[in-house]
Structure formats: structure tokens, C-alpha cells
Scaffold this active site. Sequence first.
Site, PDB file in Angstrom:
ATOM      1  N   HIS A 184       0.840  -1.221   0.144  1.00 19.32           N
ATOM      2  CA  HIS A 184      -0.001  -0.188  -0.057  1.00 19.32           C
ATOM      3  C   HIS A 184       0.708   1.277  -0.034  1.00 19.32           C
ATOM      4  O   HIS A 184       0.568   2.101  -0.917  1.00 19.32           O
ATOM      5  CB  HIS A 184      -0.931  -0.111   0.996  1.00 19.32           C
ATOM      6  N   GLU A 185       1.845   1.232   0.818  1.00 22.98           N
ATOM      7  CA  GLU A 185       2.887   2.582   0.778  1.00 22.98           C
ATOM      8  C   GLU A 185       3.504   2.579  -0.448  1.00 22.98           C
ATOM      9  O   GLU A 185       3.758   3.896  -1.022  1.00 22.98           O
ATOM     10  CB  GLU A 185       3.561   2.416   2.123  1.00 22.98           C
TER      11      GLU A 185
END
Length: 270
Positions: free
Chosen positions: A142-143
Amino acid sequence: MRHIPRKADDSVNVSKTHPLVEASTLVAGLGLIFLTIMIVLIFVVEIVLYFVPEKTEVELFETWLPEDIVTVSYDDPRLVELESLLWRLSRHWPETDYEFRVEINDSSEMNALAFPGGLIVVTSGLLEKVESENELAFVIGHELGHFRNRDHIRGLGRGLAIGILFTAISNNEGGAQLGATVADLTLRGFSRRQERSADEFGLWIVQQEYGHVAEAWRLFERLEAEYGGTSEIVALLGTHPSPDDRSQSLIEIASENGWPVSGEVTEIGW
Ligand SMILES: [Zn+2]
């Protein structure tokens, strides 16, 4: 002709409006000017930063760390595992110019954040809740999604614009320091659309790595069951959607793409 002196009118310089009304008009006016300058500045800084190539961003922030994180020892088993996982996941995105780094912030808060130059910071509090490598892989993925969309750069623009303005007002040289602290990044939060897009990329990375997305959102289901509606996950909520909504939207993304939701789950090493 005789001149008849007249008493000067004392009230010529006195406004007919009540002083309180005048004062508040002035404050409101100044506030409006301030706000306009701020919005224009944020806009300009964000556009300029958006066109800074990834390579330049990496060079600028190569060794930079947010001021307020408490790092752990380089041989901490959690950090060793995170580094190897980050390396494996980022191989699925060979086109990037980022050289990703990961640090653990030894804080009981639960959060994971993307910082300029390819730095990902995960808190001890979050790591404590993680029960499989697949869950952690999604958090990292996600990051990586935020880097792909360069969301963190836009956030940085906001921080920088605010810093410049504070310097202008307070004459405080420290105000405009390039960079951000965890605290002010937390305040920035990304939009729903940015979060959804980072989730899609993160899940895609998990699918590439494991061939399925099993357990990718189990962490959020657990957090929702344990903390739903409490302030314990306030830091996470400041920067990410609620765990409940998140599991739902991840299930949708998986089914839209036909990614298997079951498969062999990898244990966490520490
Ligand atoms: Zn996010």
C-alpha cells in the site's frame, strides 16, 4: 467681513461604525488574504514538486529521516524481515527509480507511512498486531502505491507551504525546514481516491508475490473487531480509511480482478 471661527468637528476621523465591527472586518479580511495566499502557495509548491523527477527526490532525501521517529537497532529481527520483504515486493515494480528504505518507529501507535525519497516507516505498534507475512506485505504494498502515485510529494507540498508561511509570519528560520515530521504528515492524510488507488496497487503487488491475496486484509478485520470505534487506532485513522470500509473495498478489488482469496499463508519470521 468678520470671520467667525467655528469649532472644528472632532468626529471627522471617527468612524460611524462600531469599533468592534471594524475590528472583526479587519481580522476577517486579513484571514481571507492569508487563506488565499496559503491555498495559492500550496498549489504552486505541489505542482513544482510533482515535476521533480523520482531520481532527484531520492538524491535529496537519500539519508533523511523524520525528526520525531525512534529508530530500532539495524539488526532488530523485525527490521531485517521488513527489509527483505520490501526488497522482494519492490522487484515487482522494476520501472521505479526509487531505492526504497524501511525504518521502524518504536512507538505504540499503529501506523505505516510513506516519506520522500522512498522511505517507509512502520510503527512497532502496528508490527505487534501483524500475524502473517501476507498481512505485512499488503501494508508495505500500500505504501509503495503511494510512491507510485507520488501522493507523499503532494503531502510534502502542503507541509512546505505551511512552513514557508509560518516563517513569513513568525520570522522563525526553523519554520520552513525542508522535510516533515511524522506528526505533520499524520495531519495531512490522503484523499479516499488516493487511498483506494494505493490499496489497488498494494493488493496487486501481493498477488504478484504470492499468487493470491489471502490474508491481505485480515489485519484490518482484526483491528476492526478489537478497536472498532475506539480512539486506539486514531493515528491509523488519521491517515487511512477505517479498517471496516477497507476490508470491504479490498474484497471488491480482489473480486473485480479475479485474484484468488485463498492460498498458502507465509508465517512471520520474528
Ligand atoms: Zn495510505
